[in-house]
Each structure stands twice: as structure tokens, then as C-alpha cells.
Design an enzyme around this catalytic site. Structure first.
Site, PDB file in Angstrom:
ATOM      1  N   HIS A 129     -39.292  40.388  31.656  1.00 55.60           N
ATOM      2  CA  HIS A 129     -38.046  39.962  32.295  1.00 55.60           C
ATOM      3  C   HIS A 129     -38.113  40.064  33.815  1.00 55.60           C
ATOM      4  CE1 HIS A 129     -33.625  39.165  31.987  1.00 55.60           C
ATOM      5  NE2 HIS A 129     -34.047  38.604  30.875  1.00 55.60           N
ATOM      6  N   ASP A 187     -26.555  44.606  31.491  1.00 56.47           N
ATOM      7  CA  ASP A 187     -25.716  43.561  30.896  1.00 56.47           C
ATOM      8  C   ASP A 187     -26.412  42.877  29.728  1.00 56.47           C
ATOM      9  OD1 ASP A 187     -23.691  44.025  32.714  1.00 56.47           O
ATOM     10  OD2 ASP A 187     -24.390  42.508  34.120  1.00 56.47           O
ATOM     11  N   GLU A 300     -17.059  45.302  36.295  1.00 54.58           N
ATOM     12  CA  GLU A 300     -17.863  44.363  37.061  1.00 54.58           C
ATOM     13  C   GLU A 300     -16.924  43.335  37.694  1.00 54.58           C
ATOM     14  OE1 GLU A 300     -21.259  42.597  35.202  1.00 54.58           O
ATOM     15  OE2 GLU A 300     -22.176  44.529  34.691  1.00 54.58           O
TER      16      GLU A 300
END
Length: 537
Positions: A129, A187, A300
Site C-alpha cells: 500500500h 481508515d 475526521e
């Protein structure tokens, strides 16, 4: 050893003819074992091209002695998967991949690499990632960490011992069924434990519980010398603090002991809209300062911009056209997103928190929406977005993301100089922009991870744009201009998931920590074998 011209001919003359593309023309230039930015790389073309140019790859073949009892995968499929990452911008072609059955195999590989006559570098890869090839290793060996996965919850439910290649979503599944879970989450949960702990691991719970690296009790690490060491704040503490946020430079995490707490059953999930940036940030900062019992558990924020995609699906259908009109008229609408976790909906505190949100925050009247969802579904919410994008062919595209930390005192300057004067003035934007505060005291400064440390509150910024092969360089140039404006304006940013290519940029990034960071490299990886894709040493 074939010459570069021979490699070129092998690629250009190979079948299928699809490899006679811009990709094939680039491929021969980077073999063997180089890295390059790719303007396009369909998976099928990559595999076919690697078949055609395999003779070129084998010109720098890694040969492991039989005594190591390791299987090095060099087939085109394994090489293809290991050559690219989520960023889909850079391709780094390794010499081979191993899928370890135990940490001992990683230790054997690194011991051989550090002592053997033929030096090669090594990179641990979880889900790949990274954004710019940080998990890659040209001509070296990729360790597929997903081969080492597993979760063991302690008898007292206080912690879980987790293998480094385990996905966070699987940590959640295995702990929640016992009524406990970790307290800090990214997230997106389909990333590896070792991967996020090597960076920091940030998300909407950071303001309350700190990043994921702040919730680790102990680690098993294999250093660049092949040593298998347990470490904690009390044992081998130099390695413990170095590895957490250490970008894979000092060792490979094979086990992490993660703090657990009670796993709530459900989440009340809210989004509220603001047209005024000052009111938006004031409410955010107030919420992150509140005590745990009376405040929210997750916070957030994101921006709806008139030149981008405005996803109003969270709100009632009757409000969606109104929201689109608001964005069009104001240019930017600010979205405050919070959640309160709970078990029993009849507890008075749940009503108190809902009342607090409804009565004391300065969002636009009427523009608040609430969903009541299972705890697992809330934490795994991004997976639904991934599935949607995959179905549209929009997931495996270039992701020239820019992630920043900005001090509280400079967030208004950042908003005016970057959000309004740069982002909003683009013809269009594709992706998501996050902006939310966190408490600096939830970070441990002894760890390698960097965050702005001048103030008590730091803002986390995620400019998460998607691109096409045709415009990725344009978006990267936009990111460069954002960084340049911040520096010229005196905004003291730090980057997250960064990729510098000059040593002086790394020295500036780590600041006062650089001396310790460099010494730890000499101590734990003196041959500079680990994670060369970070381009630090």
C-alpha cells in the site's frame, strides 16, 4: 549476460504484440533491477512483457544456496505482483520473492544476505500500500509478509499477539468475536500490521488513543543482520522505538503485541456540514479536547469542492440536491464526521452526546445526518468504497497522494494558500481531501515517526487524488507546488508516507531525530540491506 540492446530486442520482438507499447519501450531501459515511473501498466501487459524479457531479469539472478532451504519465486506472475504498489506510479522489479513459513526463514535469508559474498537487498511487503515504490527492491528479494498471519488473544483479553503480515481487518474479526478490539485504526483495514506500524497508522481515533504505533506493547523484529530480537520499552528499547515509524530501516516486524480494550457493538455515525472554515475547525478542536465519556470516539473532516466529485449519499435523498447547490454557491463545504461507539442505546450518555452535537455545534442548520451501524461495519466502511471503485475499474489507477501534518496555528494559512488558492482553482479534482485535528500528546517522541511538534494540536491533511496515466505527472506537479507554497509561506509541514530522493530532504524531515535514526541504521542494518525503496541511505 545479455546487453541492454539484447534485452530491448527480446521485448520488442516478443509476442503478444500488445507488449509493443509504451510500456515495453520503457521496460527494456530499466532491466535488470531498476525502477521507473510508469505512465501505464495494465496487469496483463506487465505479465506478458516480463515473460518476454525474463532473460534480461535473469542476467542478475539471485541464487540462494540449498542449505537455506528457501524457495525463491521468480515466475512472471510473482514478479509482476511484487513490482508495483497501490500508488500505481512506480514499477520496481525485484530479483525474486519468498513466502516464508516462519520468521526463522526470514532470519536465515537476512543472515545470508549480510554475510554472503553476493550482496542483495531485501524488502518486506504486506499489501503493497505504498505510493512510490517504498516497498520495492530492485534486483533484490521481496518477502511476502502476508504468508505470516495470525492473531492470538491473551487470556486476560488485554492484548493480542499478531503476526506482522496479518491484515487489520482480520485482527478486528479475531478480537471482536471475543468482545475486545484494538483502539486505534486506519481508515482502510485491508493493510498489514507490520506495514502501518512501520509508518505510524493514523485515522479518526488518533486524537483519543494516538496512532497505532502508540498502542504497541512489544515486538518481535528481525534486524538487517538476521538477528531475531524481542523488544519493548524495557527490552532492546533502542530497536523498539526505532522500528515503530522507522520505515522498515532497522528490522522486519514479525510479531506485534497490540493493546486491546472492550469492543463496542455499534456506532452512531454523524456527518454535519459547514460553510465557514473557522467554525468548522473550532468545533473540531473543541470535540478533540473533550473527555472520553462525554465526547466522541472518532473524528475526521473532509471537503466538498465545487470542482470535484461531491458524494452526498450519506445524507437523505431530499437533502442531496440542496447540498450540491450549497457546494456550488460556496465553492467549498466542510464536512465534520464523528462517531460515538456504544453497546446499550438506552444509556443516558448516548443521548447526552447526541444532544451535545445537535445543540452546541455551529454546523449549517438542518444539515446533520446520522446512521446507526454495527461497529465492524463502521470500521470497515472504506471496503464498500473499494468494491464500488473496483467495479468501475477505478481502483487500480495512479494514486499521487499527498499526506501532511500542519500545526494548528497555521491551518488557516494552509486553507487559504493551498485549499482555496491551489486546489479550488484547478479545473477539476478527482478524489478526497481530508482535514482534521489531533492531539500531539498522543504521540511518543521516542519513536522514529515524525509529526510537527511545535504545538499541542496538529492537523492531519490527506489530499487523496486519483489520476490517469495521462495526467499523473500533472497531479504530481500540483503536489510539488503545494509543498513549495507551504515552505515559501513558512508553514511548518511534515509529510506522511513521503518519498524523498535526496539525503538532505530526509535530514530535514527527521530534524533532531536524524542523528539517532542514522546511528540506529548503522547498529541494526550496517550493510544497508533493508527497505531500499525508501531512498534514505
Amino acid at each position: 549476460m545479455p546487453s541492454s540492446e539484447a534485452c530491448k530486442r527480446a521485448v520488442l520482438n516478443a509476442k503478444p504484440s500488445a507488449i509493443k507499447s509504451s510500456f515495453a519501450l520503457i521496460l527494456y531501459k530499466v532491466l535488470p533491477g531498476q525502477s521507473v515511473k510508469m505512465q501505464a501498466r495494465p496487469a496483463a501487459v506487465l505479465v506478458a512483457s516480463l515473460h518476454a524479457a525474463f532473460v534480461c531479469i535473469k542476467s542478475s539472478e539471485i541464487i540462494l544456496p540449498k542449505s537455506l532451504n528457501l524457495t525463491l519465486l521468480t515466475d512472471p506472475s510473482a514478479i509482476s505482483v511484487a513490482s508495483h504498489d497501490f500508488g500505481n506510479i512506480t514499477t520496481v522489479i525485484p530479483g525474486g520473492v519468498i513466502c516464508p513459513s516462519s520468521p526463522v526463514e526470514i532470519s536465515r535469508l537476512l543472515t545470508y544476505a549480510s554475510n554472503g559474498e553476493r550482496k542483495f537487498q531485501v524488502a518486506a511487503r504486506g499489501q503493497g500500500h505504498s505510493l512510490m515504490g517504498q516497498a520495492g527492491v530492485p534486483d533484490g528479494v521481496i518477502i511476502n509478509m502476508t504468508c505470516l498471519a495470525g492473531v492470538v488473544v491473551s487470556d486476560d483479553m488485554k492484548y493480542a499477539d499478531v503476526a506482522g503480515g496479518t491484515l487489520w481487518v482480520d485482527v478486528l474479526k479475531n478480537t471482536a468475536e471475543k468482545g475486545v478490539s484494538p483502539v486505534s485504526w486506519t481508515d482502510y483495514l485491508h493493510v498489514s500490521v507490520g506495514g502501518t506500524l512501520s509508518n505510524a497508522g493514523i485515522g479518526g481515533e488518533v486524537f483519543r488513543n494516538g496512532p497505532q504505533i502508540s498502542n504497541v506493547l512489544e515486538l518481535d523484529v528481525i534486524t538487517g543482520k538476521g538477528e531475531m530480537l524481542a523488544c519493548s520499552p524495557q527490552l532492546n528499547s533502542e530497536l523498539f522505538y526505532g522500528v515503530l515509524g522507522g520505515l522498515g530501516q532497522f528490522g522486519i516486524i514479525t510479531r506485534a503485541r497490540i493493546v486491546l480494550n472492550h469492543a463496542p457493538k455499534r456506532a452512531k455515525w454523524f456527518r454535519m456540514l459547514y460553510s465557514d472554515f473557522a467554525a468548522f475547525t473550532k468545533d473540531q478542536e473543541r470535540l478533540i479536547s473533550m473527555a472520553n465519556d462525554t465526547g466522541v470516539d472518532y473524528l475526521e473532516g473532509q471537503l466538498f469542492m465545487s470542482n470535484g466529485v461531491v458524494d452526498t449519499s450519506f445524507f437523505p435523498q431530499s437533502d442531496q440536491s440542496k447540498i450540491a447547490d450549497l457546494v456550488k454557491s460556496h465553492g467549498i463545504i466542510y464536512v465534520l464526521e464523528v462517531a460515538k461507539f456504544y453497546d446499550d442505546p438506552t444509556l443516558p450518555i448516548i443521548g447526552q452526546v447526541v444532544d451535545m452535537l445537535n445543540k452546541t455545534l455551529s454546523y449549517l442548520p438542518g444539515f446533520i445526518s446520522m446512521h446507526d451501524v454495527a461497529y465492524f461495519d463502521f470500521l470497515n466502511r472504506v471496503k464498500a468504497e473499494e468494491d464500488k471503485l473496483r467495479s468501475l475499474g477505478l481502483w487500480e489507477v495512479p494514486h499521487p497522494w499527498l499526506n501532511l501534518y500542519v500545526p494548528k496555528s497555521q491551518i488557516l494559512n494552509f486553507h487559504n494558500g493551498v485549499v482555496k488558492d491551489i486546489l479550488l482553482k484547478q479545473n477539476s479534482t478527482s478524489g478526497l481531501t481530508l482535514l482534521y485535528p489531533s492531539n500531539r500528546n498522543k504521540w511518543d517522541n521516542r519513536m522514529s515517526a515524525m509529526v510537527t511538534d511545535e504545538e499541542d494540536v496538529v492537523y492531519i491533511i490527506g489530499i487523496l487524488q486519483s489520476a490517469t496515466p495521462q495526467n499523473v505527472q500533472e497531479v504530481e506537479s500540483l503536489n510539488d507546488s503545494i509543498i513549495r507554497v507551504c515552505k515559501d509561506s513558512g508553514i511548518k509541514i511534515k509529510q506522511y508516507l513521503m518519498h524523498y530522493t535526496r539525503k538532505e530532504d530526509w535530514v530535514e524531515h527527521f530534524g533532531t531525530k536524524w542523528s539517532d535514526f542514522s546511528k540506529r541504521k548503522d547498529l541494526f542494518d550496517p550493510k544497508k540491506l533493508l527497505s531500499p525503496g525508501q531512498d534514505i541511505f
